[in-house]
Design an enzyme around this catalytic site. Structure first.
Site, PDB file in Angstrom:
ATOM      1  N   LYS A  88       0.852  -1.178   0.000  1.00  0.00           N
ATOM      2  CA  LYS A  88       0.000   0.000   0.000  1.00  0.00           C
ATOM      3  C   LYS A  88       0.889   1.229   0.000  1.00  0.00           C
ATOM      4  O   LYS A  88       2.003   1.207   0.533  1.00  0.00           O
ATOM      5  CB  LYS A  88      -0.899   0.024   1.247  1.00  0.00           C
ATOM      6  N   GLY A 188     -21.208   6.142   4.523  1.00  0.00           N
ATOM      7  CA  GLY A 188     -20.321   6.464   3.407  1.00  0.00           C
ATOM      8  C   GLY A 188     -20.909   6.007   2.097  1.00  0.00           C
ATOM      9  O   GLY A 188     -20.902   4.818   1.786  1.00  0.00           O
ATOM     10  N   VAL A 189     -21.466   6.939   1.335  1.00  0.00           N
ATOM     11  CA  VAL A 189     -22.059   6.582   0.035  1.00  0.00           C
ATOM     12  C   VAL A 189     -21.319   7.301  -1.087  1.00  0.00           C
ATOM     13  O   VAL A 189     -21.891   7.879  -1.992  1.00  0.00           O
ATOM     14  CB  VAL A 189     -23.576   6.890  -0.009  1.00  0.00           C
ATOM     15  N   LYS A 191     -17.554   6.571  -3.364  1.00  0.00           N
ATOM     16  CA  LYS A 191     -17.081   5.690  -4.438  1.00  0.00           C
ATOM     17  C   LYS A 191     -17.787   4.326  -4.450  1.00  0.00           C
ATOM     18  O   LYS A 191     -18.331   3.907  -5.462  1.00  0.00           O
ATOM     19  CB  LYS A 191     -15.579   5.439  -4.275  1.00  0.00           C
ATOM     20  N   GLY A 193     -20.023   3.066  -1.768  1.00  0.00           N
ATOM     21  CA  GLY A 193     -21.319   3.029  -1.111  1.00  0.00           C
ATOM     22  C   GLY A 193     -22.504   3.257  -2.022  1.00  0.00           C
ATOM     23  O   GLY A 193     -23.539   2.588  -1.889  1.00  0.00           O
TER      24      GLY A 193
END
Length: 362
Positions: A88, A188-189, A191, A193
């Site tokens: 990452k 969280g809506v 990317k 959601g």
């Protein structure tokens, strides 16, 4: 001698969260780039994981996030059946303030300098168009646009995989994989959601949403008038919603902590956010309350399945079929947890660690 017991070297070499193969600190003064690339494991193949662009409060916090996220990617890739280890990267700073083409190109050169040990992709704060820029300097870049030979937005299959994890949770807990009539709360809506909302409505669920960005909530509500999607003020209100069946954390990590777990009304937690457990022991707290936890790195693996496929000539149908197997993998984890008498998070870790250990022997 300087005491580093609480520093990066201690984390890297001496703690249970350590064991990382390589950590690279990257700085390009001309563009203002400050980044950390962490490679946790290459036992199964080149490390694969996204690039997070975030305004960390401190550089130490950024390093810690890179270490935790890369470790999570090792487990995620192992459980997804991919021939990739975990890595990452984080870029330090507010992407809305400092993200430039020059900075992304400099970052691409740093990734390229690793010679393929780390393959990058999108994450929080980075998008398909950013990967197109990074790819100009680095061949080991996925998550590019279809026009540039990539697979496009990986959040589509991430949401699909989380949906499969929810179906498996419903099968395990209620004996039926359908989510029809279930009340599901999504924190969280953005990317991922907002794609998840579509799957749930199509399956007949009732959805409650919240997001720190008001425009994200408005987009979902405007698209689905009529009451099947409602909104609450914040995550604290969401987790206390009466009659909630499933809670889906789909924003940043640490959503399951000493404050949230005791007041959760949902019977199931299954969401797209990485590193949902704030600290070791939270998984036991969930189990003690009778809350079924679908391990985050298992159910949110659809995106990494998609970007990994990009390295072999992207085929969406092939990827969707692999992501659909998250249903079976999640059920297998619940079964292992029951057999071993441990929480599902521990069962998933055991299965992933076994695969990595077996790979090191060959």
């Amino acid at each position: 001698m300087t005491d580093v017991t609480d520093g990066v070297l201690h984390t890297l070499f001496r703690t249970d969260q350590g064991g990382h193969e390589q950590v690279v600190l990257c700085q390009d003064r001309a563009s203002g780039l400050k980044a950390v690339i962490a490679i946790h494991s290459t036992a199964l193949g080149p490390a694969l994981g996204g690039t997070r662009f975030y305004p960390y409060a401190t550089e130490e916090e950024a390093v810690a996030d890179a270490l935790n996220l890369s470790r999570g990617m090792s487990y995620k890739n192992a459980m997804a059946g991919l021939d990739h280890g975990g890595g990452k990267a984080v870029i330090i700073g507010d992407p809305e303030q400092i993200k430039t083409e020059q900075l992304l190109l400099a970052y691409g050169r740093f990734v390229a300098s690793l010679g393929g040990r780390y393959v990058t992709a999108c994450d929080v704060g980075t998008y398909v168009e950013d990967m197109d820029v990074v790819a100009r300097e680095c061949r080991w870049t996925t998550g590019r646009s279809p026009e540039r030979g990539g697979a496009g937005d990986s959040s589509v299959l991430t949401a699909y995989g989380v949906f499969q994890g929810m179906r498996a949770s419903a099968q395990h807990l209620w004996g039926d994989p359908t989510l029809r009539g279930r009340k599901i709360g999504i924190a969280g809506v953005g990317k991922v959601g907002h794609h998840l909302v579509e799957h749930l409505l199509e399956d007949g669920a009732e959805v409650v949403v919240t997001d720190v960005r008001e425009e994200s909530v408005r987009r979902v509500l405007d698209k689905h008038p009529g009451g099947r999607v409602t909104a609450v003020a914040d995550t604290d209100a969401l987790i206390r919603t009466e009659g909630l069946d499933i809670y889906a954390p789909c924003a940043l990590g640490g959503a399951l902590n000493d404050e949230s777990v005791p007041v959760l009304t949902a019977r199931v937690v299954c969401g797209a956010a990485n590193n949902q457990l704030a600290h070791p022991g939270v998984e036991k707290d969930l189990a003690d309350r009778g809350i079924l936890y679908a391990p985050d790195y298992v159910v949110n693996a659809g995106g990494v399945i998609q970007v990994a496929d990009e390295l072999h000539g992207f085929d969406f149908d092939r990827c969707r079929a692999k992501a659909a197997k998250i249903f079976d993998t999640t059920l297998a984890i619940f079964a292992r947890a029951k057999t071993d008498g441990i929480p599902p998070a521990a069962a998933a870790d055991r299965i992933a660690e076994q695969r990595m250990a077996e790979a090191r022997l060959h």
